[in-house]
Design a protein around this motif. Sequence first.
Motif, PDB file in Angstrom:
ATOM      1  N   LEU A   1       4.104  10.660   3.146  1.00 34.19           N
ATOM      2  CA  LEU A   1       4.198   9.215   2.986  1.00 34.19           C
ATOM      3  C   LEU A   1       5.585   8.725   3.409  1.00 34.19           C
ATOM      4  CD1 LEU A   1       2.483   6.841   1.977  1.00 34.19           C
ATOM      5  CD2 LEU A   1       3.470   7.217  -0.286  1.00 34.19           C
TER       6      LEU A   1
ATOM      7  N   SER B   1      -9.434   3.082  -2.981  1.00 30.06           N
ATOM      8  CA  SER B   1      -8.742   2.881  -4.259  1.00 30.06           C
ATOM      9  C   SER B   1      -9.751   2.734  -5.384  1.00 30.06           C
ATOM     10  CB  SER B   1      -7.804   1.677  -4.202  1.00 30.06           C
ATOM     11  OG  SER B   1      -8.522   0.464  -4.220  1.00 30.06           O
TER      12      SER B   1
ATOM     13  N   TRP C   1       0.831  -1.208   0.000  1.00 28.23           N
ATOM     14  CA  TRP C   1       0.000   0.000   0.000  1.00 28.23           C
ATOM     15  C   TRP C   1       0.865   1.259   0.000  1.00 28.23           C
ATOM     16  CZ3 TRP C   1      -4.634   0.807  -1.595  1.00 28.23           C
ATOM     17  CH2 TRP C   1      -5.572  -0.210  -1.558  1.00 28.23           C
TER      18      TRP C   1
ATOM     19  N   LEU D   1      -3.509  11.952  -1.024  1.00 31.18           N
ATOM     20  CA  LEU D   1      -3.207  11.261   0.227  1.00 31.18           C
ATOM     21  C   LEU D   1      -3.789  11.988   1.437  1.00 31.18           C
ATOM     22  CD1 LEU D   1       0.528  10.294  -0.400  1.00 31.18           C
ATOM     23  CD2 LEU D   1      -1.482   8.800  -0.546  1.00 31.18           C
TER      24      LEU D   1
ATOM     25  N   TRP E   1       1.927   1.639  -3.455  1.00 28.36           N
ATOM     26  CA  TRP E   1       0.756   2.046  -4.235  1.00 28.36           C
ATOM     27  C   TRP E   1       0.527   3.551  -4.050  1.00 28.36           C
ATOM     28  CZ3 TRP E   1      -3.985   4.245  -3.198  1.00 28.36           C
ATOM     29  CH2 TRP E   1      -5.025   4.020  -4.104  1.00 28.36           C
ATOM     30  N   CYS E   2       0.618   3.995  -2.809  1.00 26.40           N
ATOM     31  CA  CYS E   2       0.377   5.408  -2.495  1.00 26.40           C
ATOM     32  C   CYS E   2       1.443   6.331  -3.074  1.00 26.40           C
ATOM     33  CB  CYS E   2       0.309   5.604  -0.984  1.00 26.40           C
ATOM     34  SG  CYS E   2      -1.197   4.970  -0.228  1.00 26.40           S
TER      35      CYS E   2
ATOM     36  N   MET F   1      -8.947   1.145   2.760  1.00 24.58           N
ATOM     37  CA  MET F   1      -8.064   1.624   1.693  1.00 24.58           C
ATOM     38  C   MET F   1      -8.496   1.047   0.346  1.00 24.58           C
ATOM     39  SD  MET F   1      -5.405   3.449   3.046  1.00 24.58           S
ATOM     40  CE  MET F   1      -4.024   3.105   1.986  1.00 24.58           C
TER      41      MET F   1
ATOM     42  N   LEU G   1       0.464   8.389  -5.986  1.00 28.26           N
ATOM     43  CA  LEU G   1      -0.585   9.403  -5.856  1.00 28.26           C
ATOM     44  C   LEU G   1       0.010  10.743  -5.465  1.00 28.26           C
ATOM     45  CD1 LEU G   1      -3.363   7.523  -3.820  1.00 28.26           C
ATOM     46  CD2 LEU G   1      -3.296   7.943  -6.284  1.00 28.26           C
TER      47      LEU G   1
ATOM     48  N   ILE H   1      -6.157   8.969   3.509  1.00 31.42           N
ATOM     49  CA  ILE H   1      -5.270   7.824   3.289  1.00 31.42           C
ATOM     50  C   ILE H   1      -4.041   7.957   4.173  1.00 31.42           C
ATOM     51  CG2 ILE H   1      -3.762   6.705   1.602  1.00 31.42           C
ATOM     52  CD1 ILE H   1      -5.922   7.383  -0.539  1.00 31.42           C
TER      53      ILE H   1
END
Length: 156
Positions: A72, A138, A15, A27, A18-19, A134, A22, A38
């Motif tokens: 992140l 998505s 994840w 986020l 994956w984030c 999450m 973005l 997120i």
Amino acid sequence: MEMLFRYNWQVRQEWLDWCSELPIVELKLQRTGGVGSILKTLTHIVDVEYSWICDLQGKSDQSELFQSVDSLEQISTLSKRFRPEISDYVSEWKPEMEQHILHAVGKDGRPEQYTYGEVMRHVIAHEIHHIGQMSVWSRELDREPVSANLIRRGLA
């Protein structure tokens, strides 16, 4: 139990990866469910895991570190920083620890008691619950979620 912790860590890393695709605005966008965004949800997952394990070890947690997370990269760094300590605790788990009692204080200030086994399973289920949120987000972003499959992960 150890397999489920390793599962959560593997899925969490997926994840985080994956984030990374973005923009930060996505986020941080306030969403329905989870703890609001997120980024906040990922932060909450790591904070809760570390806090409960610290409680079980009789250590003070470091929740203040999580209050200033704003990227992140920061949450990824904290997740990696605490993983070895948590992993050591999980790998040293003994069946006789199941019924040890954790004395805690509830949000209302009243004393509470939990078995260590109950806390460990709560930590596992807590992350799985939020990862489900999450997955919903998505889909709202028209993106494929990280697989929640336990099998085919090489964890056995």
